[in-house]
Design a protein around this motif. Structure first.
Motif, PDB file in Angstrom:
ATOM      1  N   VAL A 151       0.648   0.005  -1.672  1.00 12.21           N
ATOM      2  CA  VAL A 151       1.609  -0.434  -2.686  1.00 12.21           C
ATOM      3  C   VAL A 151       2.184  -1.798  -2.302  1.00 12.21           C
ATOM      4  CG1 VAL A 151       3.804   0.077  -3.827  1.00 12.21           C
ATOM      5  CG2 VAL A 151       2.197   1.934  -3.320  1.00 12.21           C
ATOM      6  N   ASN A 211      -0.366  -4.439  -2.821  1.00  9.62           N
ATOM      7  CA  ASN A 211      -0.504  -4.705  -4.253  1.00  9.62           C
ATOM      8  C   ASN A 211       0.628  -5.589  -4.755  1.00  9.62           C
ATOM      9  OD1 ASN A 211      -1.561  -4.374  -6.926  1.00  9.62           O
ATOM     10  ND2 ASN A 211       0.008  -2.837  -7.317  1.00  9.62           N
ATOM     11  N   GLU A 212       1.841  -5.307  -4.281  1.00  5.95           N
ATOM     12  CA  GLU A 212       2.991  -6.099  -4.696  1.00  5.95           C
ATOM     13  C   GLU A 212       2.916  -7.521  -4.143  1.00  5.95           C
ATOM     14  OE1 GLU A 212       5.522  -5.397  -6.738  1.00  5.95           O
ATOM     15  OE2 GLU A 212       4.527  -3.496  -7.225  1.00  5.95           O
TER      16      GLU A 212
END
Length: 264
Positions: free
Chosen positions: A37, A40-41
């Motif tokens: 995550v 991805n950010e």
């Protein structure tokens, strides 16, 4: 065989009935899920191939995984002496070899479980977030590459656990086993730089110079940790050296545990 199975079940109960075990596994699971995550950010799902995201996640989490597994291994034997429960085990109709074997197999089982937990969660979450990456091709990241690297990481963990288990058996000190294992983890690369096989022929047989098998990923031959020459080491050579060290660690553990007087 039934008695040995009961021994292993008993050892697993000792590990998994403790809240800290579930806390450690929960931490590993949480980080394995959060790392993709964060990637991805930070970089966007179109910038990172999902296998590369999974590889990066596992590499980051594996350091913590090793520490947690070392804690389990360090207290497998030393904890029995610390709590005074070793006498209760030895008065049972089980040989010392079976008792030690059950503890060791339980430690290995836990390490496999925690490793699979990290790998599976990291891979699944990475696939969910990065499966549409436009840079999949030519990235160098693939399933075969990922699993080969993770296999090498586990070999490093496997040898580190053998050291922790040996120190736990010989010195009956969980703190010493954990401390020594962490020392090896943090200084492994430093000692490899100091005792470089390119400069010292005998350094090829030093444990530190053979634990990181991932350096053979691009070639079957190691060209030296400092570069500038061929160290004359191969993947097969390092595996053979590790196998010899492993046998030595296990023999020392078994001999000391079987000879130790616990009457006091």
């Amino acid at each position: 065989m039934g008695n040995f199975g009961n021994l292993i079940m008993n050892e697993n109960m000792k590990i998994f009935r403790r809240p800290r075990t579930w806390i450690m596994l929960s931490i590993l699971a949480l980080i394995a899920l959060l790392m993709p995550v964060l990637l991805n950010e930070g970089m966007g799902s179109s910038e990172v191939p999902y296998w590369q995201a999974a590889i990066t996640t596992v590499q980051v989490v594996f350091f913590l995984n090793t520490i947690f597994c070392v804690v389990i291994a360090a207290e497998a034997v030393a904890g029995e002496f610390t709590w005074g429960t070793i006498k209760l085990l030895l008065i049972r109709p089980w040989s010392r070899s079976k008792i030690l074997a059950s503890k060791y197999l339980t430690v290995i089982g836990f390490s496999i479980l925690s490793t699979l937990l990290v790998v599976i969660l990291a891979t699944v979450m990475s696939y969910m977030l990065f499966s549409h990456s436009v840079t999949q091709d030519g990235s160098g990241a693939s399933a075969s590459h990922a699993f080969a690297l993770w296999g090498y990481l586990y070999v490093d963990l496997f040898i580190t656990l053998a050291i922790a288990f040996m120190v736990s058996s010989v010195f009956r000190s969980g703190a010493l086993a954990i401390g020594l294992s962490l020392f090896i983890m943090f200084t492994q690369n430093l000692f490899s730089l100091i005792f470089n096989p390119v400069r010292y022929e005998w350094a090829k047989y030093v444990l530190f110079n053979n634990m990181d098998l991932s350096r053979y990923m691009g070639s079957e031959t190691d060209f030296g940790l400092l570069g500038g020459g061929n160290a004359g080491m191969t993947l097969g050579f390092s595996v053979a050296v590790l196998a010899v060290y492993y046998v030595i660690f296990m023999v020392i553990s078994w001999v000391v545990f079987n000879k130790r007087d616990v009457a006091g």
